[in-house]
Write a protein that holds these residues in place. Structure first.
Motif, mmCIF file in Angstrom:
data_model
loop_
_atom_site.group_PDB
_atom_site.id
_atom_site.type_symbol
_atom_site.label_atom_id
_atom_site.label_comp_id
_atom_site.label_asym_id
_atom_site.label_seq_id
_atom_site.Cartn_x
_atom_site.Cartn_y
_atom_site.Cartn_z
ATOM 1 N N ASP A 103 -2.427 10.443 2.987
ATOM 2 C CA ASP A 103 -3.775 9.899 2.787
ATOM 3 C C ASP A 103 -4.833 10.788 3.444
ATOM 4 O O ASP A 103 -4.644 11.299 4.549
ATOM 5 C CB ASP A 103 -3.864 8.483 3.369
ATOM 6 C CG ASP A 103 -2.961 7.514 2.629
ATOM 7 O OD1 ASP A 103 -2.560 7.827 1.497
ATOM 8 O OD2 ASP A 103 -2.654 6.445 3.199
ATOM 9 N N ARG A 163 -6.152 7.615 -4.703
ATOM 10 C CA ARG A 163 -6.229 6.254 -4.169
ATOM 11 C C ARG A 163 -7.643 5.696 -4.310
ATOM 12 O O ARG A 163 -7.848 4.541 -4.674
ATOM 13 C CB ARG A 163 -5.807 6.239 -2.693
ATOM 14 C CG ARG A 163 -5.781 4.849 -2.084
ATOM 15 C CD ARG A 163 -5.402 4.910 -0.622
ATOM 16 N NE ARG A 163 -4.029 5.325 -0.462
ATOM 17 C CZ ARG A 163 -2.996 4.477 -0.445
ATOM 18 N NH1 ARG A 163 -3.215 3.185 -0.582
ATOM 19 N NH2 ARG A 163 -1.777 4.907 -0.292
ATOM 20 N N MET A 167 -10.304 2.588 1.330
ATOM 21 C CA MET A 167 -8.851 2.679 1.387
ATOM 22 C C MET A 167 -8.271 1.616 2.324
ATOM 23 O O MET A 167 -7.253 0.988 2.028
ATOM 24 C CB MET A 167 -8.437 4.069 1.864
ATOM 25 C CG MET A 167 -6.927 4.289 1.881
ATOM 26 S SD MET A 167 -6.499 5.947 2.448
ATOM 27 C CE MET A 167 -6.870 5.800 4.198
ATOM 28 N N HIS A 168 -8.932 1.382 3.453
ATOM 29 C CA HIS A 168 -8.394 0.460 4.450
ATOM 30 C C HIS A 168 -8.801 -1.000 4.214
ATOM 31 O O HIS A 168 -8.044 -1.913 4.526
ATOM 32 C CB HIS A 168 -8.850 0.878 5.849
ATOM 33 C CG HIS A 168 -8.244 2.171 6.307
ATOM 34 N ND1 HIS A 168 -6.888 2.405 6.268
ATOM 35 C CD2 HIS A 168 -8.804 3.304 6.809
ATOM 36 C CE1 HIS A 168 -6.623 3.614 6.736
ATOM 37 N NE2 HIS A 168 -7.778 4.190 7.060
ATOM 38 N N SER A 169 -10.009 -1.212 3.657
ATOM 39 C CA SER A 169 -10.480 -2.595 3.520
ATOM 40 C C SER A 169 -10.744 -3.007 2.078
ATOM 41 O O SER A 169 -10.980 -4.186 1.809
ATOM 42 C CB SER A 169 -11.771 -2.782 4.326
ATOM 43 O OG SER A 169 -12.825 -2.026 3.757
ATOM 44 N N ASP A 170 -10.727 -2.041 1.150
ATOM 45 C CA ASP A 170 -11.045 -2.297 -0.257
ATOM 46 C C ASP A 170 -12.470 -2.818 -0.425
ATOM 47 O O ASP A 170 -12.780 -3.509 -1.384
ATOM 48 C CB ASP A 170 -10.048 -3.276 -0.872
ATOM 49 C CG ASP A 170 -10.031 -3.193 -2.398
ATOM 50 O OD1 ASP A 170 -10.307 -2.097 -2.922
ATOM 51 O OD2 ASP A 170 -9.774 -4.214 -3.055
ATOM 52 N N ARG A 212 -12.531 6.377 3.104
ATOM 53 C CA ARG A 212 -11.587 5.796 4.062
ATOM 54 C C ARG A 212 -11.826 4.293 4.221
ATOM 55 O O ARG A 212 -10.874 3.513 4.344
ATOM 56 C CB ARG A 212 -11.743 6.498 5.420
ATOM 57 C CG ARG A 212 -10.652 6.123 6.429
ATOM 58 C CD ARG A 212 -10.803 6.896 7.721
ATOM 59 N NE ARG A 212 -10.463 8.304 7.544
ATOM 60 C CZ ARG A 212 -11.357 9.293 7.505
ATOM 61 N NH1 ARG A 212 -12.642 9.036 7.635
ATOM 62 N NH2 ARG A 212 -10.968 10.540 7.354
ATOM 63 N N ASN A 213 -13.072 3.871 4.171
ATOM 64 C CA ASN A 213 -13.398 2.454 4.299
ATOM 65 C C ASN A 213 -12.820 1.656 3.131
ATOM 66 O O ASN A 213 -12.247 0.580 3.315
ATOM 67 C CB ASN A 213 -14.917 2.274 4.353
ATOM 68 C CG ASN A 213 -15.328 0.959 4.984
ATOM 69 O OD1 ASN A 213 -15.482 0.872 6.198
ATOM 70 N ND2 ASN A 213 -15.492 -0.075 4.163
ATOM 71 N N ASP A 239 0.808 -1.217 0.000
ATOM 72 C CA ASP A 239 0.000 0.000 0.000
ATOM 73 C C ASP A 239 0.839 1.265 0.000
ATOM 74 O O ASP A 239 0.546 2.219 -0.723
ATOM 75 C CB ASP A 239 -0.939 0.018 1.219
ATOM 76 C CG ASP A 239 -2.067 -0.994 1.090
ATOM 77 O OD1 ASP A 239 -2.216 -1.578 -0.001
ATOM 78 O OD2 ASP A 239 -2.797 -1.204 2.082
ATOM 79 N N GLU A 240 1.879 1.282 0.821
ATOM 80 C CA GLU A 240 2.678 2.498 0.968
ATOM 81 C C GLU A 240 3.527 2.813 -0.273
ATOM 82 O O GLU A 240 4.064 3.913 -0.403
ATOM 83 C CB GLU A 240 3.588 2.399 2.198
ATOM 84 C CG GLU A 240 4.659 1.324 2.131
ATOM 85 C CD GLU A 240 4.178 -0.052 2.586
ATOM 86 O OE1 GLU A 240 5.022 -0.947 2.773
ATOM 87 O OE2 GLU A 240 2.944 -0.220 2.745
#
Length: 441
Positions: free
Chosen positions: A241, A216, A277-280, A274-275, A170-171
């Motif tokens: 982010d 993203r 981004m973190h969990s796809d 954000r959801n 991810d980074e």
């Protein structure tokens, strides 16, 4: 682009060794140059757009419909050409570019396994001819596309499926996409544009498809209506982010949207971004409903100015002939029927009517007229049959103003815009009662 910007810095100037005063002076000079070139490019764009509009107008001495049609159709053709070239690049050329793979730090063996129809935005999906035509993508070659949208001089490419198939952390995904474009797809597009110019017998190619931004996560509502979480922008600025979300065509950035409604819409959009981004994955429907219930509960504690829409009044006297003692609406001279009055003008007429009715407050509140800015809200049932009410911002006439219909105000200013987002996520629209059956989800 970065090299072009560096060319503006005087030779010998070193930002790491110069004095603080010299650095401040250079920053001011760069701001001045930025303002100059921004104004210049906007002026050139305005001139070119004006020329296009002029040749399209029958009132212009140089009117030529064929010229205006050729400009429009050539632009569409180039945009479609660009989308197809990008699709071709990722459908065989990228997979076999061993030199690029070395620069990107990936193995050719892994690159050859990357397929355009895996891990797309909507999952593995086959586009039928009917679906292509309906979505405006009938020009695309093949059954799958990396291009999710196109707009006049831009195309939107989805790189997510590639970084996921290549297991890029991810980074490092943003940097990977930038390098992929700079060393691979970008140079390939230059060759495609050279061939395009040669095909149309142009003296030289003037087209350049630059990487303008990397996002993203993006929520596409419709053409020119989206929310993008930007993580890179030209000429090479990396952004943390969730620090720069771009809104276009949404109520969030419209001046008429009440401040509290704008806050609620931003909060839910950012929650969804954000959801992903973190969990796809999309958020749970129950979480969205909980947010809506929170918004509705908090709404009644807000000042009226925070929940009322802002509108500008124009041509008040054109529609309203009388508002003292009674409201008289102007008649359409052609049909002989009353004119259809804009809702904010009608709301302002109700304000004036009630103010005249309560004459003791004429010295405290002003009559609304053309060119005034007003705040407007929906009202509860009342003896005057007033369904909408307006007032001068900061001058709410609480002594005689009709009560606010919070349910309807919530529905019109907060729920309706967020329902479009909820539908995009594949859930059922919510009613103003915010009640739902869990079995449906």
């Amino acid at each position: 682009m970065a090299e072009e910007i560096k060319s503006f810095i005087p030779e010998g100037f070193n930002p790491e060794t110069c004095s603080l005063e010299e650095l401040k002076s250079m920053i001011e000079q760069m701001h001045d140059k930025e303002d100059f070139y921004e104004s210049k490019q906007l002026g050139e764009k305005l001139f070119l757009n004006s020329m296009y509009g002029a040749v399209s107008s029958k009132y212009f001495i140089g009117f030529n419909l064929e010229v205006s049609k050729s400009i429009t159709l050539q632009g569409q053709d180039l945009n479609h050409f660009s989308e197809n070239c990008v699709n071709r690049y990722f459908n065989g050329i990228f997979q076999n570019d061993t030199e690029l793979h070395k620069k990107l730090g990936i193995s050719t063996e892994d690159a050859k396994k990357v397929v355009i129809n895996k891990g797309s935005i909507s999952g593995v999906h086959f586009y039928s001819e009917e679906e292509k035509k309906k979505s405006g993508m009938e020009h695309l070659e093949g059954d799958f596309s990396t291009c999710v949208a196109g707009d006049t001089d831009s195309i939107y490419v989805e790189f997510g499926r590639f970084v996921r198939q290549l297991n890029i952390p991810d980074e490092k995904q943003t940097e990977f996409v930038v390098n992929l474009w700079n060393y691979g797809c970008g140079p390939y597009m230059e060759k495609c544009y050279d061939a395009y110019a040669k095909y149309y017998q142009c003296k030289e190619n003037l087209e350049v498809l630059e990487l303008e931004k990397v996002c993203r996560t993006t929520i596409l509502y419709a053409k020119k209506h989206y929310a993008m979480e930007e993580v890179w922008e030209e000429p090479g600025v990396y952004l943390p982010d969730m620090t720069n979300i771009i809104y276009k065509g949404l109520e969030v950035i419209q001046g008429s949207t009440p401040p509290y409604a704008r806050k609620c819409q931003k909060e839910m959009i950012e929650f969804v971004l954000r959801n992903y981004m973190h969990s796809d994955e999309k958020p749970e429907f129950t979480d969205l409903v909980s947010m809506l219930k929170k918004f509705r509960k908090e709404m009644e504690a807000q000042p009226v100015d925070e929940i009322a829409k802002s509108m500008n009044i124009s041509d008040y006297d054109k529609f309203i002939l009388e508002d003292k003692g009674r409201i008289v609406i102007a008649v359409n001279g052609q049909t002989g029927k009353q004119m259809t009055v804009p809702i904010h003008v009608r709301a302002s007429a109700y304000h004036n009517y009630l103010l005249y009715k309560n004459k003791q407050y004429l010295s405290k509140y002003q009559i609304i007229r053309s060119k005034d800015k007003v705040k407007m809200y929906y009202t509860k049932t009342n003896k005057d049959n007033i369904d909408i009410f307006a007032y001068i911002p900061g001058s709410y006439p609480y002594e005689f103003a009709p009560a606010i219909d919070y349910d309807l105000q919530f529905e019109k200013t907060i729920l309706e815009p967020l329902n479009r987002l909820i539908e995009i996520l594949g859930y059922q629209r919510m009613t103003s009662s915010l009640a739902y059956t869990e079995e449906l989800f």
